[in-house]
Design a protein around this motif. Structure first.
Motif, PDB file in Angstrom:
ATOM      1  N   SER A  67     -13.208 -15.033 -21.732  1.00 49.04           N
ATOM      2  CA  SER A  67     -13.532 -13.806 -22.883  1.00 49.04           C
ATOM      3  C   SER A  67     -14.086 -12.497 -22.374  1.00 49.04           C
ATOM      4  N   GLY A  68     -14.574 -12.745 -21.264  1.00 48.19           N
ATOM      5  CA  GLY A  68     -15.212 -11.525 -20.534  1.00 48.19           C
ATOM      6  C   GLY A  68     -16.692 -11.638 -21.022  1.00 48.19           C
ATOM      7  N   ALA A  69     -17.366 -12.690 -21.289  1.00 50.54           N
ATOM      8  CA  ALA A  69     -18.973 -12.831 -21.342  1.00 50.54           C
ATOM      9  C   ALA A  69     -19.445 -13.270 -20.104  1.00 50.54           C
ATOM     10  N   ARG A  70     -20.818 -12.817 -19.780  1.00 46.93           N
ATOM     11  CA  ARG A  70     -21.441 -13.303 -18.681  1.00 46.93           C
ATOM     12  C   ARG A  70     -22.067 -14.642 -19.250  1.00 46.93           C
ATOM     13  N   VAL A  71     -22.063 -15.680 -18.539  1.00 50.65           N
ATOM     14  CA  VAL A  71     -22.314 -16.912 -18.902  1.00 50.65           C
ATOM     15  C   VAL A  71     -23.386 -17.787 -17.988  1.00 50.65           C
ATOM     16  N   THR A  72     -24.340 -18.269 -18.644  1.00 49.84           N
ATOM     17  CA  THR A  72     -25.307 -19.147 -18.008  1.00 49.84           C
ATOM     18  C   THR A  72     -25.335 -20.497 -18.686  1.00 49.84           C
ATOM     19  N   THR A  73     -25.653 -21.642 -18.029  1.00 48.51           N
ATOM     20  CA  THR A  73     -25.654 -22.691 -18.875  1.00 48.51           C
ATOM     21  C   THR A  73     -27.160 -23.678 -18.360  1.00 48.51           C
ATOM     22  N   ALA A  74     -27.500 -24.325 -19.490  1.00 46.37           N
ATOM     23  CA  ALA A  74     -28.621 -25.036 -19.003  1.00 46.37           C
ATOM     24  C   ALA A  74     -28.384 -26.599 -19.877  1.00 46.37           C
ATOM     25  N   VAL A  75     -28.926 -27.705 -19.392  1.00 49.20           N
ATOM     26  CA  VAL A  75     -29.122 -28.835 -19.926  1.00 49.20           C
ATOM     27  C   VAL A  75     -30.469 -29.147 -19.909  1.00 49.20           C
ATOM     28  N   VAL A  76     -31.097 -29.790 -20.991  1.00 51.71           N
ATOM     29  CA  VAL A  76     -32.443 -30.082 -21.162  1.00 51.71           C
ATOM     30  C   VAL A  76     -32.471 -31.408 -21.986  1.00 51.71           C
ATOM     31  N   THR A  77     -33.717 -32.241 -21.976  1.00 51.68           N
ATOM     32  CA  THR A  77     -33.730 -33.343 -22.630  1.00 51.68           C
ATOM     33  C   THR A  77     -34.998 -33.245 -23.488  1.00 51.68           C
ATOM     34  N   GLY A  78     -34.779 -33.828 -24.923  1.00 49.73           N
ATOM     35  CA  GLY A  78     -35.879 -33.855 -25.809  1.00 49.73           C
ATOM     36  C   GLY A  78     -34.870 -33.731 -27.120  1.00 49.73           C
ATOM     37  N   GLU A  79     -35.873 -33.612 -28.128  1.00 47.06           N
ATOM     38  CA  GLU A  79     -35.469 -33.358 -29.565  1.00 47.06           C
ATOM     39  C   GLU A  79     -34.661 -31.991 -29.780  1.00 47.06           C
ATOM     40  N   ALA A  80     -33.431 -32.038 -30.286  1.00 47.02           N
ATOM     41  CA  ALA A  80     -32.534 -30.935 -30.189  1.00 47.02           C
ATOM     42  C   ALA A  80     -33.303 -29.536 -30.961  1.00 47.02           C
ATOM     43  N   ALA A  81     -33.836 -29.769 -31.979  1.00 47.66           N
ATOM     44  CA  ALA A  81     -34.387 -28.382 -32.412  1.00 47.66           C
ATOM     45  C   ALA A  81     -35.527 -27.833 -31.769  1.00 47.66           C
ATOM     46  N   ALA A  82     -36.292 -28.915 -31.278  1.00 50.89           N
ATOM     47  CA  ALA A  82     -37.692 -28.359 -30.588  1.00 50.89           C
ATOM     48  C   ALA A  82     -37.309 -27.803 -29.051  1.00 50.89           C
ATOM     49  N   GLU A  83     -36.120 -28.488 -28.622  1.00 50.24           N
ATOM     50  CA  GLU A  83     -35.700 -27.863 -27.358  1.00 50.24           C
ATOM     51  C   GLU A  83     -34.861 -26.553 -27.418  1.00 50.24           C
ATOM     52  N   ILE A  84     -34.215 -26.290 -28.267  1.00 46.69           N
ATOM     53  CA  ILE A  84     -33.622 -25.271 -28.631  1.00 46.69           C
ATOM     54  C   ILE A  84     -34.512 -24.046 -28.777  1.00 46.69           C
ATOM     55  N   VAL A  85     -35.454 -24.305 -29.545  1.00 50.33           N
ATOM     56  CA  VAL A  85     -36.567 -23.073 -29.809  1.00 50.33           C
ATOM     57  C   VAL A  85     -37.299 -23.046 -28.692  1.00 50.33           C
ATOM     58  N   ALA A  86     -37.591 -23.914 -28.017  1.00 49.32           N
ATOM     59  CA  ALA A  86     -38.494 -23.778 -26.550  1.00 49.32           C
ATOM     60  C   ALA A  86     -37.630 -23.047 -25.652  1.00 49.32           C
ATOM     61  N   GLU A  87     -36.410 -23.231 -25.549  1.00 49.87           N
ATOM     62  CA  GLU A  87     -35.568 -22.524 -24.612  1.00 49.87           C
ATOM     63  C   GLU A  87     -35.528 -21.164 -25.043  1.00 49.87           C
ATOM     64  N   ALA A  88     -35.260 -20.735 -26.193  1.00 48.47           N
ATOM     65  CA  ALA A  88     -35.375 -19.404 -26.591  1.00 48.47           C
ATOM     66  C   ALA A  88     -36.790 -18.830 -26.244  1.00 48.47           C
ATOM     67  N   ARG A  89     -37.763 -19.515 -26.227  1.00 50.84           N
ATOM     68  CA  ARG A  89     -39.049 -19.098 -25.928  1.00 50.84           C
ATOM     69  C   ARG A  89     -39.143 -18.788 -24.159  1.00 50.84           C
ATOM     70  N   ARG A  90     -38.766 -19.958 -23.522  1.00 51.32           N
ATOM     71  CA  ARG A  90     -38.581 -19.871 -21.979  1.00 51.32           C
ATOM     72  C   ARG A  90     -37.866 -18.726 -21.465  1.00 51.32           C
ATOM     73  N   HIS A  91     -36.736 -18.457 -22.176  1.00 52.44           N
ATOM     74  CA  HIS A  91     -35.857 -17.344 -21.423  1.00 52.44           C
ATOM     75  C   HIS A  91     -35.530 -16.712 -22.636  1.00 52.44           C
ATOM     76  N   PRO A  92     -36.723 -15.625 -22.928  1.00 48.38           N
ATOM     77  CA  PRO A  92     -36.492 -14.872 -24.048  1.00 48.38           C
ATOM     78  C   PRO A  92     -35.029 -14.432 -24.400  1.00 48.38           C
ATOM     79  N   VAL A  93     -34.455 -14.628 -25.681  1.00 54.97           N
ATOM     80  CA  VAL A  93     -33.273 -14.326 -26.279  1.00 54.97           C
ATOM     81  C   VAL A  93     -33.325 -13.576 -27.446  1.00 54.97           C
ATOM     82  N   ASP A  94     -32.328 -12.734 -27.711  1.00 56.16           N
ATOM     83  CA  ASP A  94     -32.391 -11.740 -28.844  1.00 56.16           C
ATOM     84  C   ASP A  94     -31.969 -12.537 -30.060  1.00 56.16           C
ATOM     85  N   ILE A  95     -31.020 -13.668 -30.065  1.00 59.48           N
ATOM     86  CA  ILE A  95     -30.243 -14.298 -31.197  1.00 59.48           C
ATOM     87  C   ILE A  95     -30.047 -15.750 -30.655  1.00 59.48           C
TER      88      ILE A  95
END
Length: 141
Positions: A67-95
């Protein structure tokens, strides 16, 4: 700009990736696809499971790239909500663009809601995409 899109490979994942990729392509943002392996759902990692996971993630990555997007991927282990928020902090995201499975009432009370927890605790804006969103998205932003 960076968009984080947590995916769980449910039936709604394809539409969620399509939506996120269109948003990323239209805004020239990086799209980061994240899958969280929850420990209680996974016993000893089997090589076949790891290969299947990599294939599923690659399928969604390729669809987003198409679709024309620049894409990276990651797989982490843990509780879903906590890991999603942690990922947003580790790799600062806008949304964070996250699927809302539509659980309400007793189901949500008993099982919790990953999307609800992410919305409440995320360090950035969060966009909930509900099941049944249109499959085609306008790519001009």
């Amino acid at each position: 700009m960076t968009i984080l899109c947590p995916i769980d490979f449910s039936a709604a994942t394809e539409a969620l990736v399509t939506y996120s990729a269109a948003l990323a392509a239209g805004t020239r943002a990086e799209l980061r696809l994240l899958h969280v392996l929850e420990p209680q759902l996974r016993t000893a990692p089997a090589p076949a499971d790891d290969v299947a996971l990599a294939q599923r993630l690659a399928h969604h990555r390729e669809a987003a790239l198409a679709s024309g997007a620049r894409v990276t991927t990651a797989v982490v282990t843990g509780e879903a909500a906590a890991e999603i928020v942690a990922e947003a902090r580790r790799h600062p995201v806008d949304i964070i663009v996250i699927g809302a499975h539509g659980q309400t009432g007793l189901t949500r009370f008993l099982m919790g809601s990953t999307a609800e927890t992410v919305v409440r605790t995320a360090p950035c804006a969060t966009l909930l995409v509900t099941p049944g969103c249109p499959q085609a998205y306008r790519q001009s932003a």
